[in-house]
Design a protein around this motif. Structure first.
Motif, mmCIF file in Angstrom:
data_model
loop_
_atom_site.group_PDB
_atom_site.id
_atom_site.type_symbol
_atom_site.label_atom_id
_atom_site.label_comp_id
_atom_site.label_asym_id
_atom_site.label_seq_id
_atom_site.Cartn_x
_atom_site.Cartn_y
_atom_site.Cartn_z
ATOM 1 N N ILE A 62 0.835 -1.204 0.000
ATOM 2 C CA ILE A 62 0.000 0.000 0.000
ATOM 3 C C ILE A 62 0.869 1.253 0.000
ATOM 4 C CG2 ILE A 62 -1.621 1.353 1.413
ATOM 5 C CD1 ILE A 62 -2.797 -1.401 2.309
ATOM 6 N N GLU A 63 1.903 1.271 0.832
ATOM 7 C CA GLU A 63 2.799 2.420 0.889
ATOM 8 C C GLU A 63 3.549 2.599 -0.432
ATOM 9 O OE1 GLU A 63 3.591 4.906 3.067
ATOM 10 O OE2 GLU A 63 1.916 4.280 4.313
ATOM 11 N N GLN A 66 1.678 4.436 -3.150
ATOM 12 C CA GLN A 66 1.649 5.894 -3.017
ATOM 13 C C GLN A 66 2.995 6.510 -3.392
ATOM 14 O OE1 GLN A 66 0.387 6.709 0.967
ATOM 15 N NE2 GLN A 66 -1.644 5.855 0.624
ATOM 16 N N GLU A 67 4.064 5.927 -2.856
ATOM 17 C CA GLU A 67 5.427 6.403 -3.140
ATOM 18 C C GLU A 67 6.370 5.233 -2.951
ATOM 19 O OE1 GLU A 67 8.751 8.227 -4.068
ATOM 20 O OE2 GLU A 67 6.841 9.264 -4.248
ATOM 21 N N ALA A 71 9.159 2.915 1.164
ATOM 22 C CA ALA A 71 7.931 2.296 1.665
ATOM 23 C C ALA A 71 8.207 1.419 2.884
ATOM 24 C CB ALA A 71 7.260 1.482 0.565
#
Length: 100
Positions: A62-63, A66-67, A71
């Motif tokens: 999930i992290e 985003q980026e 992460a």
């Protein structure tokens, strides 16, 4: 005598309102992140080894969406674990056995 000195500049008034709003928003975001961190740690601590591996793997996924850069480090900070422990969980045999 008039009280012109007591009247504040509208721009100054608007800036003070915006700054106060920014402070309140920042405080709420920090409180929400602290609550989220507490919940993430509680969930992690309530799991067994294989569940922990899959949970950490999903958090990193999930992290990374985003980026991608950093992460694993962000997940380590969220769970109060070392980055080495996150790497261990991601490459663990339990994680591979359970369909990863």
């Amino acid at each position: 005598m008039t009280k012109r000195n007591a009247v504040t500049d509208p721009l100054e008034n608007m800036m003070s309102i915006m700054l106060e709003s920014f402070r309140a928003t920042t405080a709420e975001i920090q409180a929400m992140k602290a609550q989220q961190k507490g919940q993430a740690i509680a969930i992690y601590n309530g799991m067994t080894g294989g569940g922990k591996s899959r949970y950490v793997s999903k958090l990193v996924e999930i992290e990374a969406a985003q980026e991608p850069r950093g992460a694993q480090s962000r997940v380590a900070d969220m769970l109060d674990l070392s980055e080495g422990r996150i790497s261990q969980l991601l490459t663990s045999e339990k994680n591979r056995k359970n369909g990863r």
